[in-house]
Design an enzyme around this catalytic site. Structure first.
Site, short mmCIF file in Angstrom:
data_model
loop_
_atom_site.label_atom_id
_atom_site.label_comp_id
_atom_site.label_asym_id
_atom_site.label_seq_id
_atom_site.Cartn_x
_atom_site.Cartn_y
_atom_site.Cartn_z
N LYS A 35 39.48 37.29 36.86
CA LYS A 35 38.70 36.05 36.87
C LYS A 35 37.22 36.36 37.02
CE LYS A 35 42.24 32.90 38.64
NZ LYS A 35 42.58 31.91 39.69
N ARG A 39 54.06 37.76 41.16
CA ARG A 39 52.80 38.23 41.77
C ARG A 39 52.83 37.98 43.28
NH1 ARG A 39 47.08 39.06 41.00
NH2 ARG A 39 45.79 37.51 42.07
N HIS A 82 53.76 33.95 38.24
CA HIS A 82 53.03 33.76 39.49
C HIS A 82 53.93 34.08 40.70
CE1 HIS A 82 49.26 32.59 41.15
NE2 HIS A 82 49.75 31.62 41.89
N ARG A 113 48.04 39.08 37.17
CA ARG A 113 48.14 37.69 36.75
C ARG A 113 48.72 37.65 35.35
NH1 ARG A 113 42.78 38.02 38.99
NH2 ARG A 113 42.54 36.73 40.87
#
Length: 293
Positions: free
Chosen positions: A171, A240, A237, A147
């Protein structure tokens, strides 16, 4: 400046941080949504069911995804109040429950990724610190699926000297081991030499701290232009997503992909089965015992 919040909201946010390990960005989003709701109906702690119904009407012109996000924040807040004995009733049942379809991620093809790497490798070959850094950033975004926040805030301690892995804190403060390819290891080693000493982050900022997510986004857009690509197609993003999709195309197991991406729920990873639907159909037609030649 943080939006003003009532004590019950602050207690709720503290619970999210302590018990669920919510990231700072997540807490900021909850705080913002709850503060906006309070501006419209007053104290959230004392709100009636009619007040909550009024919120649903006020959201009529918003996108279903925005309504779902705002409603989720309020449902969790009122669930917290009930659990804590602050309220006996939960008025959030009056909130709308929009049905939303999760959009498929934008994709970069193999040729697009190759073009990005050609441009980044040419810049790195010039020997400038900026070029060497850009190649290391690109290798870790596409090669390891990090990320944006994980990448820019990567501490030097996460880079072992004798193992091809990074220790990533994702996260919810969840840690995972992420493999690093031989070429990414080489690019990273070159950058660590070019960056010199000082600071605790792999990608430090000249102003102190680490490279920002916004700056990473800008650097990728600039690289896309030099690679002859539409810069609107390229972001951390998107890279990813390319990492995940191309691994799945190559036969990676979905559970392995879940671990690499740091998804807490396999349902989050399953979006890539839709992205790669054509390959899955071909796989069934070729490998199933009842498939016909």
């Amino acid at each position: 400046m943080k939006p003003k919040a009532e004590p019950a909201v602050e207690s709720f946010l503290a619970m999210l941080a302590a018990q669920r390990g919510a990231a700072a960005n997540t807490l900021a989003a909850y705080r913002r949504d709850l503060a906006v709701a309070a501006e419209r109906i007053g104290s959230l702690e004392c709100a009636s069911r009619a007040d909550i119904e009024g919120l649903g009407a006020a959201w009529a012109d918003l996108a279903p995804s925005s309504v779902a996000r705002k409603a989720s924040a309020l449902r969790q807040f009122y669930g917290f109040l009930v659990d804590e004995g602050v309220r006996e009733d939960d008025p959030s049942s009056a909130l709308p429950r929009p049905r939303i379809r999760r959009p498929l991620p934008r994709l970069l093809g193999h040729d697009d990724v190759a073009a990005l790497f050609r441009a980044a490798e040419a810049d790195a070959a010039a020997g400038t610190p900026e070029g060497v850094r850009m190649l290391a950033l690109l290798e870790l975004l596409y090669g390891s699926g990090l990320r944006a926040t994980e990448l820019v805030s990567l501490p030097l301690t996460a880079v072992p000297r004798d193992a091809p892995f990074l220790t990533i804190t994702g996260k919810g403060s969840a840690q995972r081991m992420v493999p690093v390819s031989a070429r990414a290891t080489h690019a990273l080693a070159n950058w660590l030499v070019a960056r010199g000493k000082g600071g605790r982050f792999v990608f430090p900022s000249p102003r102190g701290g680490h490279l920002s997510r916004v700056r990473l986004f800008q650097l990728l857009r600039d690289l896309a232009l030099r690679a002859g690509l539409d810069p609107e197609k390229v972001s951390p993003h998107v890279l990813r997503h390319a990492f995940a999709t191309h691994l799945l195309e190559g036969g990676a197991d979905l559970r392995v992909l879940q671990t690499l991406l740091g998804h807490a729920d396999i349902a989050t990873t399953q979006i890539y089965t839709h992205v790669d639907a054509a390959r899955l159909v071909t796989l069934v037609n070729q490998r199933h015992p009842l498939a016909r030649s």
